[in-house]
Structures are given as C-alpha cells and as structure tokens.
Enzyme design. Structure first.
Site, PDB file in Angstrom:
ATOM      1  N   SER A  66       0.795  -1.235   0.000  1.00 20.74           N
ATOM      2  CA  SER A  66       0.000   0.000   0.000  1.00 20.74           C
ATOM      3  C   SER A  66       0.825   1.281   0.000  1.00 20.74           C
ATOM      4  O   SER A  66       0.304   2.352  -0.299  1.00 20.74           O
ATOM      5  CB  SER A  66      -0.967   0.023   1.190  1.00 20.74           C
ATOM      6  OG  SER A  66      -0.278   0.236   2.403  1.00 20.74           O
ATOM      7  N   LYS A 103       0.703   4.341   6.819  1.00 19.23           N
ATOM      8  CA  LYS A 103       0.082   5.209   5.815  1.00 19.23           C
ATOM      9  C   LYS A 103       0.577   6.635   6.021  1.00 19.23           C
ATOM     10  O   LYS A 103       1.109   7.000   7.069  1.00 19.23           O
ATOM     11  CB  LYS A 103      -1.449   5.214   5.942  1.00 19.23           C
ATOM     12  CG  LYS A 103      -2.120   3.865   5.784  1.00 19.23           C
ATOM     13  CD  LYS A 103      -2.151   3.407   4.356  1.00 19.23           C
ATOM     14  CE  LYS A 103      -2.919   2.114   4.187  1.00 19.23           C
ATOM     15  NZ  LYS A 103      -2.175   0.911   4.548  1.00 19.23           N
TER      16      LYS A 103
END
Length: 145
Positions: A66, A103
C-alpha cells in the site's frame, strides 16, 4: 477489511556494543569513477545515524504494497520514532481497529485520513467509531537490494 498484514516490531539493541561499520568518507560516484587517492576510511554507526531517541524508537518490517509510491516496499525495515508529533503529511504507523498499518497522515482541523501511496488501496477516513492510535512516525527505511 484487511488494511495490511501483520507488522513485526523490534527494539534497537544497546548502541554501546557497536563499533560501527566501515564508512567511506566520500561520495560514491554513480557517474564516472573517483580517483582512489580521494578514498578516506572511518567508522560509522547506523544506530547513531538513524536513531535520535533510543527509548522511543522501534523497527518494523513492511508487509504489503500500500505504500510503494512512497518507496516502502514489502519486507523493508522501518525506523519508527514514537516521540515525533504526528502532523499532516508524515508517514505513520497506526493501530486501526485491531491491526497495525503504515500510511501517510492527512490531517485537517476536524478530520484525519490515512492515505496509501498506491492507487489500488482506498483512503481511510478515521471516525469516532474507529479504535485508532497513531503509534509512531517513520523516520527512515532500510532496503535490501
């Protein structure tokens, strides 16, 4: 929804044990070779270079894809400092609904979003219903080539 695979956390060892690796005190040319006469050898400790606050620093391996757009690839080793304030645009390791994930933080006055760096993954809006903790800020990444 599986946001990321399990992260493995490691704490740094006692830095006083390490004498450091050999450090070539000159730039390594990615163009034309440098003359050997410019070569100077000293020692460097990666712990001293990468860890600013030993008590608040941990390592974790990336698991998943990701964050590939930010240069964080599967099995890369992250250096995470828990003493750094979480601010907009920092890359953070977060605990979200029972799972760890890494993230980019998107913080506004009233909202927090977790932004992946891969278009195949969704942006995550944090709400009051989420069990959410910003666990630490990524300061460095160590890669194998």
């Amino acid at each position: 929804m599986n946001r990321s695979k399990k992260l493995t956390f490691l704490a740094p060892k006692d830095m006083t044990e390490s004498k450091g690796a050999i450090f070539i005190d000159m730039g390594i040319s990615a163009g034309f070779p440098s003359p050997v006469d410019d070569f100077k050898e000293t020692r460097i400790s990666l712990d001293e270079e990468l860890i600013k606050n030993k008590e608040a620093t941990f390592f974790a391996k990336v698991s998943g894809q990701s964050m590939i757009g930010a240069g964080l690839d599967d099995n890369d080793l992250l250096v995470i400092d828990r003493s750094i304030p979480p601010t907009n645009n920092k890359i953070a390791v977060c605990f979200l609904d029972g799972e760890f994930t890494v993230k980019r933080l998107r913080v506004t006055k009233d909202e927090v979003w977790l932004q992946p760096e891969n278009p195949d993954y969704p942006v995550i809006k944090i709400t009051e219903e989420n069990n959410f903790i910003i666990w630490g800020i990524v300061t460095s990444v160590i890669k194998k080539v």
